[in-house]
Design a protein around this motif. Structure first.
Motif, PDB file in Angstrom:
ATOM      1  N   CYS A 118       0.795  -1.397  -0.010  1.00  9.45           N
ATOM      2  CA  CYS A 118       0.002  -0.064   0.040  1.00  9.45           C
ATOM      3  C   CYS A 118       0.855   1.254   0.158  1.00  9.45           C
ATOM      4  CB  CYS A 118      -0.977   0.164   1.305  1.00  9.45           C
ATOM      5  SG  CYS A 118      -2.373  -1.474   1.290  1.00  9.45           S
ATOM      6  N   ASN A 119       0.513   2.211  -0.684  1.00  8.90           N
ATOM      7  CA  ASN A 119       1.318   3.512  -0.897  1.00  8.90           C
ATOM      8  C   ASN A 119       0.606   4.825  -0.548  1.00  8.90           C
ATOM      9  OD1 ASN A 119      -0.325   3.725  -3.313  1.00  8.90           O
ATOM     10  ND2 ASN A 119       1.199   4.569  -4.342  1.00  8.90           N
ATOM     11  N   LEU A 121      -1.568   6.056   2.904  1.00 14.49           N
ATOM     12  CA  LEU A 121      -2.117   6.106   4.445  1.00 14.49           C
ATOM     13  C   LEU A 121      -3.054   7.349   4.928  1.00 14.49           C
ATOM     14  CD1 LEU A 121      -1.537   4.937   7.196  1.00 14.49           C
ATOM     15  CD2 LEU A 121       0.537   6.181   7.616  1.00 14.49           C
ATOM     16  N   THR A 139       6.734   0.786   7.713  1.00 20.47           N
ATOM     17  CA  THR A 139       5.724   0.828   6.687  1.00 20.47           C
ATOM     18  C   THR A 139       5.752   1.996   5.870  1.00 20.47           C
ATOM     19  OG1 THR A 139       3.997  -0.284   8.228  1.00 20.47           O
ATOM     20  CG2 THR A 139       3.079   1.024   6.578  1.00 20.47           C
ATOM     21  N   LEU A 140       6.248   3.108   6.590  1.00 22.19           N
ATOM     22  CA  LEU A 140       6.269   4.558   5.723  1.00 22.19           C
ATOM     23  C   LEU A 140       7.207   4.331   4.705  1.00 22.19           C
ATOM     24  CD1 LEU A 140       6.520   7.151   8.595  1.00 22.19           C
ATOM     25  CD2 LEU A 140       4.723   6.733   7.152  1.00 22.19           C
ATOM     26  N   HIS A 142       7.287   2.395   2.279  1.00 22.11           N
ATOM     27  CA  HIS A 142       6.425   2.243   1.208  1.00 22.11           C
ATOM     28  C   HIS A 142       5.480   2.971   1.014  1.00 22.11           C
ATOM     29  CE1 HIS A 142       8.199  -2.046   1.534  1.00 22.11           C
ATOM     30  NE2 HIS A 142       8.013  -1.916   2.898  1.00 22.11           N
ATOM     31  N   ILE A 143       5.138   4.181   1.977  1.00 20.93           N
ATOM     32  CA  ILE A 143       4.095   5.244   1.617  1.00 20.93           C
ATOM     33  C   ILE A 143       4.537   6.177   0.919  1.00 20.93           C
ATOM     34  CG2 ILE A 143       2.521   6.570   2.866  1.00 20.93           C
ATOM     35  CD1 ILE A 143       1.896   3.420   3.012  1.00 20.93           C
ATOM     36  N   ILE A 146       0.443  10.582   2.306  1.00 23.94           N
ATOM     37  CA  ILE A 146      -0.277  10.596   3.779  1.00 23.94           C
ATOM     38  C   ILE A 146      -1.278  11.720   3.850  1.00 23.94           C
ATOM     39  CG2 ILE A 146      -0.087  11.076   6.251  1.00 23.94           C
ATOM     40  CD1 ILE A 146       3.006   9.807   5.940  1.00 23.94           C
TER      41      ILE A 146
END
Length: 194
Positions: A118-119, A121, A139-140, A142-143, A146
């Protein structure tokens, strides 16, 4: 969300591979997300709300923070204003919203779920945003995008203020592209990797 996923995609030419929504309430944004991806993860600790989230998305009945623990959640009469943090300024800004109960909730880190596909959030946790981000360092990576609620005044005890939240995000390579502030000291902001 004050601006829909569709408008964000069109305005900023986004490509969304998947969505993680923290504080998902009853999943109101799911239909908006589904225009661009079926890879949707919703985190919501209040059972009454969790039950209303459609079963076809990945959903988790937990709160997210910077470590695994159990904490009390201050439950708001509208459910949407519920927070792990004690309401302070919120009581004056929104007097119709009452906080008459607390429930014990499980708190996990987003990193413990190892979501790598997932990109986008979305964080809507009433002042607890920094705790969620600190539990999402891996996780960030890959994000790309936001979307988060931000506060410019203390609506909840020790809530993170926008200036500090943005400093944290800027250090990790994010730039603010858009914001909308209400007259009540809070709003939404959208950040993208530079």
């Amino acid at each position: 969300m004050f601006i829909t996923t569709k408008l964000l995609v069109e305005k900023f030419n986004l490509t969304i591979t998947g969505v993680i929504h923290v504080g998902g309430h009853i999943g109101e944004e799911i239909k908006s997300y589904e225009e661009f991806t079926t890879n949707i993860h919703i985190f919501e600790p209040i059972e009454e709300c969790f039950r209303q989230i459609p079963k076809h998305v990945k959903k988790y009945r937990v709160a997210l923070g910077d470590k695994k623990e159990y904490l009390f959640l201050n439950v708001a009469s509208n459910n949407q204003s519920s927070s792990i943090l004690k309401p302070t300024g919120h009581l004056g800004e929104h007097p119709s919203v009452k906080f008459n109960s607390k429930i014990m909730v499980q708190v996990d880190t987003l990193d413990s779920y190892r979501i790598k596909d997932c990109n986008f959030l979305n964080i809507d946790v009433q002042g607890y945003e920094m705790n969620v981000l600190k539990g999402a360092e891996e996780t960030l990576t890959h994000i790309d995008y936001i979307y988060t609620e931000v506060n410019i005044k203390e609506l909840y005890e020790n809530c993170v203020l926008q200036e500090d939240l943005e400093g944290y995000l800027f250090q990790r390579g994010y730039k603010k592209l858009w914001e909308y502030m209400t007259p009540h000291g809070w709003g939404d902001a959208f950040y993208s990797r530079i």
